[in-house]
Design an enzyme around this catalytic site. Structure first.
Site, mmCIF file in Angstrom:
data_model
loop_
_atom_site.group_PDB
_atom_site.id
_atom_site.type_symbol
_atom_site.label_atom_id
_atom_site.label_comp_id
_atom_site.label_asym_id
_atom_site.label_seq_id
_atom_site.Cartn_x
_atom_site.Cartn_y
_atom_site.Cartn_z
ATOM 1 N N THR A 311 0.540 -7.421 5.063
ATOM 2 C CA THR A 311 1.108 -8.769 5.000
ATOM 3 C C THR A 311 0.501 -9.694 6.045
ATOM 4 O O THR A 311 0.253 -10.870 5.767
ATOM 5 C CB THR A 311 2.640 -8.710 5.197
ATOM 6 O OG1 THR A 311 3.228 -7.970 4.118
ATOM 7 C CG2 THR A 311 3.244 -10.106 5.217
ATOM 8 N N HIS A 490 0.200 -8.357 -1.388
ATOM 9 C CA HIS A 490 -0.637 -7.158 -1.535
ATOM 10 C C HIS A 490 -0.020 -6.252 -2.585
ATOM 11 O O HIS A 490 1.056 -6.544 -3.117
ATOM 12 C CB HIS A 490 -0.799 -6.417 -0.202
ATOM 13 C CG HIS A 490 0.499 -6.055 0.464
ATOM 14 N ND1 HIS A 490 1.312 -5.032 0.027
ATOM 15 C CD2 HIS A 490 1.139 -6.585 1.548
ATOM 16 C CE1 HIS A 490 2.371 -4.938 0.794
ATOM 17 N NE2 HIS A 490 2.305 -5.879 1.732
#
Length: 744
Positions: A311, A490
């Site tokens: 992240t 992601h």
């Protein structure tokens, strides 16, 4: 009583069953261990869970304590005792300082913080009287008692000292324990040092003293890299960027100038979830609707490009158009010290209010320091959300998304407009923990892989929270007055779950081509004046900032950004992965293998045509250079030398994210800049317009009745299905939308 205690103490140290110096060593070691472990649980929020983590926490104060205390064993007489006292005192002062700092900032002291003279340190010194508790000084009690015993000669001096061999063996024991603790920690948390996403993890697994050593090494490496860098290193990088920079698209440039920007972060959210169904039900009906909206520009060939930083890498790319590092997190390693030219800082200098929202602790990924370097005026973290103190309102890594988003609206309505607001959700985070409400809302898949099966449940919950937030934006008028971009940061399911992935995609065999397609994440841009549709341009997270600046009409010629405007007609369409793999419209490289993008057929490099080989080699050179130059900019802090544009470097000292200061600043802004949503509503709150279905917001009695009813319905359902062998089925997204197919 005290006199008797002194006599017993003196008797203990004078007995020859154990050498006085050894006894003094063990007493110091015992108290260092005792007070450190106590403070682990009282002063720090380390999240110690399970017997293994408890064992590690009990062991990790010992290694460095033994090493430091053993230094005294090389000396004789009272000097050895005083050296031991000093070693105890040094470790205790470090513990005490972190107790105070953590109480105010929920983080541990670092060399960067201590040497920066930042507002953090200044604010700490100003408010020290309000931070310190009398009970804090108990950590020095053992030292005080030992000093008195030495001063009044109640401890017999070991004039002969110990044999050098004993001292060496003791020191060696300390170093052996260092490796033992590290081995246990690595077994419980892989990639601990390379993926150092939170200082809490370093302290929990390695210890407070070891954290100091690790931080010192980090700081040294950063300093060396930074010191060796010079302005001349930036010139070839800027030249390379300008050579590969695509011109803006006049059709889009500036059409959303002056609008609010709302960045909605979909945690661990993959593209295949769009239009995906389980048992005939859409997993994400609200996001599907948003994806296909006539005013949403949706990119169906958009890939995550994160590395170990996950992240934090995504945030670094989206806010800076700089790649994450090949190892670790740029936000953790360089977020505090580096100069950046981030979106919030650039927009702030153009009159925007900038804010970030996250329902977890502020220290995660070093956000509390990095966001200052990036120019965020406000950072609303867990401490700003009173509901976060209730355990029932938290799942996994932070607050339940529905509660978090509803409570974020309280602050969003107070932001002076135009604003740039980044909202980071967390419920759809590995390992996709669910509560009764989340589990009841949507059926899990039945691949047999727990991580994969619960993924659709937390994704559905996130989608529901997203829908409620969009409804509030529409009700307040922000929906039509803002540019909203939504992205997945992601992958949610890693390639380690290939059997389950095969079931989700209804494939018997998963290839590297499929895994490359599985790296796709959503990227959607919505504005009421934006002509929507599905855009098939190939791109990734590094390209978001240039694309955003195109729409906002922000001049981008002089910036150091490695992304490419996705709206440009001359976009190069090369997606670089952090490990050197890549995706283009014609060729994909994944895990060292090559594939045709259009049909998924394997390409043998050796037998490929000269044209194909040349294209692969040129693309690889571009990818390698792009990554290397980005790493050079970050590790060398090269943006401090950049003077090619009118960007004003961020003054990190001017930012303060503490609760009281932030709320006072927000309140003051309603007067000095009366352009917020609430101000325009006559000072009245618009929270009543926020409608949430979150069960945990109900009264305890109503929650209890609700779950009792669910259990009754579940029992009835199980009885009626006793003779049925039906199970949840999954359907890939409809082929009518090119966005929906995760693999072709």
């Amino acid at each position: 009583m005290i006199k008797q205690l002194l006599i017993k103490t003196k008797y203990f140290f004078s007995k020859r069953q154990i050498r006085p110096l050894v006894a003094f060593f063990l007493i110091n070691l015992f108290f260092i261990e005792l007070k450190t472990v106590i403070e682990y649980f009282i002063s720090f929020n380390l999240g110690i869970k399970g017997m293994m983590q408890l064992l590690i926490a009990l062991l990790n104060p010992l290694p460095t304590a033994i090493i430091l205390l053993s230094l005294a064993l090389y000396f004789r007489g009272y000097l050895a005792y005083w050296i031991m006292i000093i070693m105890n005192l040094i470790q205790t002062i470090w513990l005490f300082a972190n107790m105070l700092y953590y109480r105010e900032f929920s983080d541990f002291l670092s060399l960067s913080i201590m040497s920066s003279g930042s507002s953090v340190g200044e604010n700490l010194s100003k408010s020290i009287a309000g931070i310190v508790h009398l009970s804090d000084f108990l950590v020095f009690l053992d030292i005080l008692v030992l000093i008195l015993l030495l001063f009044f000669r109640q401890i017999v001096s070991d004039k002969k000292g110990l044999r050098r061999r004993f001292a060496v063996l003791t020191s060696t024991l300390g170093f052996v324990l260092v490796f033992l603790v590290f081995g246990l920690a690595s077994a419980n948390r892989s990639g601990l040092l390379t993926r150092s996403f939170d200082n809490n993890y370093i302290v929990k697994y390695l210890g407070l003293n070891e954290y100091a050593a690790f931080n010192a090494l980090q700081t040294h490496n950063q300093a060396v890299s930074r010191e060796r860098a010079n302005a001349s290193e930036l010139k070839p990088i800027v030249k390379w960027i300008n050579k590969h920079r695509s011109p803006v698209n006049v059709k889009y440039f500036g059409i959303d100038k002056g609008r609010n920007v709302i960045v909605f972060h979909l945690e661990s959210f993959q593209q295949f979830l769009i239009d995906y169904r389980v048992n005939g039900r859409e997993v994400t009906p609200n996001l599907n609707k948003f994806f296909h909206d006539q005013h949403t520009l949706s990119f169906d060939n958009f890939y995550n490009q994160v590395g170990q930083g996950k992240t934090s890498d995504a945030e670094t790319m989206l806010d800076n158009s700089l790649f994450g590092l090949p190892s670790g997190s740029a936000m953790v390693k360089y977020g505090t010290s580096n100069v950046f030219q981030a979106a919030p800082a650039i927009l702030n200098q153009m009159g925007y209010t900038t804010a970030a929202f996250h329902g977890d602790v502020p220290t995660f990924w070093n956000r509390n320091n990095t966001y200052k370097s990036w120019g965020y005026n406000y950072f609303f973290s867990k401490q700003f959300y009173p509901q976060s103190t209730k355990s029932q309102n938290n799942v996994g890594y932070g607050m339940l998304d529905k509660i978090f988003l509803r409570d974020s609206a309280r602050y969003i309505q107070q932001l002076p407009q135009p604003f740039y607001a980044k909202i980071i959700t967390v419920t759809n985070h590995y390992p996709y923990e669910t509560n009764k409400e989340i589990a009841n809302q949507f059926p899990a898949t039945t691949t047999g892989d727990r991580t994969v099966d619960h993924y659709v449940q937390t994704a559905h919950y996130l989608d529901s929270a997203f829908g409620e937030f969009m409804d509030w934006l529409k009700a307040t008028g922000l929906y039509n007055n803002s540019l909203i971009y939504v992205y997945g940061d992601h992958y949610g399911i890693s390639e380690n779950h290939q059997p389950a992935i095969g079931q989700l995609l209804q494939k018997d065999r998963i290839t590297n081509y499929d895994l490359a397609q599985f790296q796709k994440v959503p990227f959607m841009i919505h504005a009421s004046n934006l002509p929507g549709g599905i855009n098939h341009t190939y791109g990734g997270e590094i390209d978001v900032l240039p694309t955003l600046f195109d729409l906002l009409g922000v001049p981008n010629d002089g910036t150091v950004q490695f992304g490419d405007d996705l709206l440009s007609d001359q976009n190069r369409q090369v997606v670089s992965f952090r490990n050197g793999d890549f995706v283009t419209p014609t060729v994909i490289k994944m895990n060292g293998t090559y594939w045709r993008t259009d049909n998924g057929r394997a390409i043998s490099y050796k037998s490929a045509s000269k044209k194909t080989k040349r294209f692969i080699d040129q693309t690889q050179n571009f990818v390698d250079q792009q990554l290397a130059y980005s790493d050079q900019v970050v590790s060398g802090d090269l943006l401090r030398f950049d003077k090619q544009n009118n960007f004003k470097k961020v003054d990190k000292k001017s930012y303060d994210y503490t609760l009281g200061t932030s709320l006072a600043s927000l309140k003051r802004a309603q007067i000095t800049n009366p352009s917020s949503l609430r101000t325009k509503n006559g000072g009245k709150s618009l929270l009543k317009l926020y409608k949430s279905s979150e069960v945990m917001l109900w009264s305890p009695s109503k929650i209890k009745k609700y779950f009792q009813k669910l259990e009754e319905e579940k029992t009835t359902s199980q009885e009626s299905d006793a003779n049925s062998s039906s199970s949840a089925s999954v359907q890939p997204a409809s082929s009518s939308s090119s966005s929906s197919a995760p693999a072709k």
